[in-house]
Structure formats: C-alpha cells, structure tokens
Design a protein around this motif. Sequence first.
Motif, PDB file in Angstrom:
ATOM      1  N   ILE A   1      -6.980   7.160  -4.212  1.00  0.00           N
ATOM      2  CA  ILE A   1      -8.000   6.372  -4.909  1.00  0.00           C
ATOM      3  C   ILE A   1      -9.338   6.591  -4.196  1.00  0.00           C
ATOM      4  CG2 ILE A   1      -8.707   4.054  -5.618  1.00  0.00           C
ATOM      5  CD1 ILE A   1      -5.710   3.263  -5.339  1.00  0.00           C
ATOM      6  N   PRO A   2     -10.297   7.280  -4.834  1.00  0.00           N
ATOM      7  CA  PRO A   2     -11.579   7.532  -4.176  1.00  0.00           C
ATOM      8  C   PRO A   2     -12.482   6.297  -4.222  1.00  0.00           C
ATOM      9  CG  PRO A   2     -11.576   8.501  -6.363  1.00  0.00           C
ATOM     10  CD  PRO A   2     -10.202   7.923  -6.164  1.00  0.00           C
TER      11      PRO A   2
ATOM     12  N   LEU B   1      -1.963   5.909   4.502  1.00  0.00           N
ATOM     13  CA  LEU B   1      -2.707   4.995   5.376  1.00  0.00           C
ATOM     14  C   LEU B   1      -1.872   3.799   5.795  1.00  0.00           C
ATOM     15  CD1 LEU B   1      -6.127   4.870   3.472  1.00  0.00           C
ATOM     16  CD2 LEU B   1      -5.693   5.990   5.659  1.00  0.00           C
ATOM     17  N   PHE B   2      -0.825   3.491   5.021  1.00  0.00           N
ATOM     18  CA  PHE B   2      -0.059   2.270   5.248  1.00  0.00           C
ATOM     19  C   PHE B   2       1.384   2.541   5.676  1.00  0.00           C
ATOM     20  CE2 PHE B   2      -3.194   1.702   1.827  1.00  0.00           C
ATOM     21  CZ  PHE B   2      -4.092   0.893   2.514  1.00  0.00           C
ATOM     22  N   ASN B   3       1.672   3.772   6.082  1.00  0.00           N
ATOM     23  CA  ASN B   3       3.012   4.093   6.561  1.00  0.00           C
ATOM     24  C   ASN B   3       3.358   3.344   7.839  1.00  0.00           C
ATOM     25  OD1 ASN B   3       3.697   5.800   4.463  1.00  0.00           O
ATOM     26  ND2 ASN B   3       3.006   7.657   5.512  1.00  0.00           N
TER      27      ASN B   3
ATOM     28  N   GLY C   1      -5.683  -6.294   0.220  1.00  0.00           N
ATOM     29  CA  GLY C   1      -4.939  -7.074   1.198  1.00  0.00           C
ATOM     30  C   GLY C   1      -4.261  -6.265   2.271  1.00  0.00           C
ATOM     31  N   ASN C   2      -4.199  -4.946   2.141  1.00  0.00           N
ATOM     32  CA  ASN C   2      -3.511  -4.085   3.100  1.00  0.00           C
ATOM     33  C   ASN C   2      -4.475  -3.618   4.191  1.00  0.00           C
ATOM     34  OD1 ASN C   2      -0.662  -3.129   1.723  1.00  0.00           O
ATOM     35  ND2 ASN C   2      -2.221  -3.608   0.198  1.00  0.00           N
TER      36      ASN C   2
ATOM     37  N   GLY D   1       0.793  -1.222   0.000  1.00  0.00           N
ATOM     38  CA  GLY D   1       0.000   0.000   0.000  1.00  0.00           C
ATOM     39  C   GLY D   1       0.824   1.270   0.000  1.00  0.00           C
ATOM     40  N   ARG D   2       2.082   1.191   0.455  1.00  0.00           N
ATOM     41  CA  ARG D   2       2.945   2.368   0.472  1.00  0.00           C
ATOM     42  C   ARG D   2       3.348   2.811  -0.929  1.00  0.00           C
ATOM     43  NH1 ARG D   2       7.308  -0.210   4.386  1.00  0.00           N
ATOM     44  NH2 ARG D   2       6.798  -1.905   2.945  1.00  0.00           N
TER      45      ARG D   2
END
Length: 343
Positions: free
Chosen positions: A125-126, A275-277, A248-249, A118-119
């Motif tokens: 992406i809306p 969101l994935f940091n 999957g994230n 995800g990073r």
Amino acid sequence: MLVSILPGYAQRKNNNKSKSKDFFKPKSPQIKYVRPDTTVLIKYEDYPDDKSDAGKSVPFNPAKKLSIVNEDTSSLDLGQQSIVEMSEEVLVDSTWIKVAGYYYIWDTKNINPYQMDGRQIKEEIPLKLVDAANKRYSKMPLIQTPVTSDFGFRGYRWHYGTDLDLDTGDSVRAVFDGVVRISKWDGSGYGNYLVVRHYNGLETLYGHLKQAIVKTGQYVKAGELIGWGGSTGRSTGPHLHFEVRYQGNPLDPERVYDFPDYALMSEEFKISAALFNYYNQTKRSSSRSRASSARRVVSHKIRSGDTLSGIAKRYGVSVSQLTRLNGISSRTTLRPGRSIRIK
C-alpha cells in the motif's frame, strides 16, 4: 485512516491578488457524529496481565468481526467509540467545495480500535508522506532526536516505538498534518500521551509527556506544538516514546525516519505484510514473559571511589544509560553501599 481525496485542480492565472491567496486552501476536517445505516464493529482482545494501554494496543490474532448492526453506536459500551462522518472541503475561488465524505471509526480511548492484522495485507500500500501540492509536509517531533532505545524486544517485553532523548519541558511537535484522536493518561504505561491521525494514512503516538496542550478532535499542522516532554507513566527518565502505526499496527519508526540525519527516509512509504512479521516473535516473547514472574535486572553496588564513567566502562554501557535508568544526572554524587541499575 484520515485520508484526503482531493481532485487535481489546475492552478489558474488570476490578476486579483485577494482571490489568488485563498485559491485551493484546505479546510480542517469536520467531525460529525452520525447514525449510519450499516457498519462493522470489532471485538477487543485485551491481555488481563497488563493494565496499561501499551499492553492492549497490539493484536496477535486475526480480528474477529461481530454482526452488522443498525443502531446508534453511542449506546454501545465501546469506550467512547463512535462512527463519524469525515467531511473535507477545499476553497476554490472563494467557495468551499466538499470533496470527500465518508464514515469511519473514531475512538478517543483505545489506541487500536481497528483490530486489523498487518500480516494479512495482500499487496503493498503506497503512502505519500509529503504532499507539496496540498501543502502537507513533514517535521521532526523534537529539535534534536538522539535515539536511546530502538523498536524491538527489550528486557522482558516488546518495545513498540523508538525512545528519543529530551529534557523535561522540551517542545514536542506533530510530525504530519492531522487530527488528535486521543489525549489521555495511562499511569502504568505511556503516562500522558497523544495519538494523532494523519492525512497520509499513518497515526503517531507521543508518550511520557509532562503535559499535552492539544485536545481530542483538534486539527494540527506538521511542526505544531502539541505538548511538553517529560517522564510520566512507566518511565525511568525524561524521553519521548514515539510510535508510528498503520491501522493500529506499530511499525519501526526508523523505517520512516533517519533520526541521526534528522530527516524522513523518503517522501513516500510502502506498507506491506513484511513490516509486521515481528508479531510472531512478540507472541513467543509474551508467552515466555507470562511463564516467568521475574525479569532480569543488572545492578552494581557502589563502592568508595566509584564514578559513573568508571561503572559505565566496566559494564560496557553509556553514562547516559545509567542516568536514564536511575533517574539521576551526570553530576549526582554516588553514595557507597547503595545500588545503581546497569540494565
């Protein structure tokens, strides 16, 4: 990602009541196992020190692509993974019209078959979480949603969901329309759990169920009963482990839901790399946990006259936390000489 690509049919006036009822009625997706010409299969990178599905579900390294193949994927040992054709139709004036057909990974065993980091997302992406035009709404997973544990580092491992308090046997419901992708038992992690792929692009996971009552491939509507709450797997008391994932994230469910107010934060949500940091932190935490074989557990040796409320006040925790960690009720008699877990 289960996406519905529906054209914007305009509502037309029709004096025939029987026809107006079925105008623009969505049909549940058809899942057909096929032999596509080309596709990209993804390599798994599991951690050998954790046998549960929870420990295998999050990639910390960029995905590694394997070579493109031209063969029936059912012959590959990828844990019931197949390429499927998703076909979606709508009913227009009593005629079913196919509006979307596409190939997609359909995996009934692995929580994260996508292996997308995800990073690496470049642009926001809306996602439309609620689509009133197509009668796709949102519901809450439980009748009440008191949070007992948040998304984040917990004890000696990362907690990829939000824990919601319940009593064994409470109803658990789908939060959006979608298709059940996994219905499985994970004895050392989630226990009985479900993964549902939704039209809006998200997937949700429901863990520690007493029993799942829906099957893989079953179409479910938002608010539909999918299982009974429990305490199966690695659990210290009845609760629902609830996850929200994109490709999957895992992401923090409390960015999507306002659990105290029992509502969505918004009808739209934007997926971004930020969101994935937390992956960077989980990698460091994972390295530390592997370096040490011990975890920190705080216990109290019960003395004569001790009460749950007194112990909770002494250690600055809640009575509900004590009952959850020790699998007891607030009316349980405390026996002097025994130990009770605090944290």
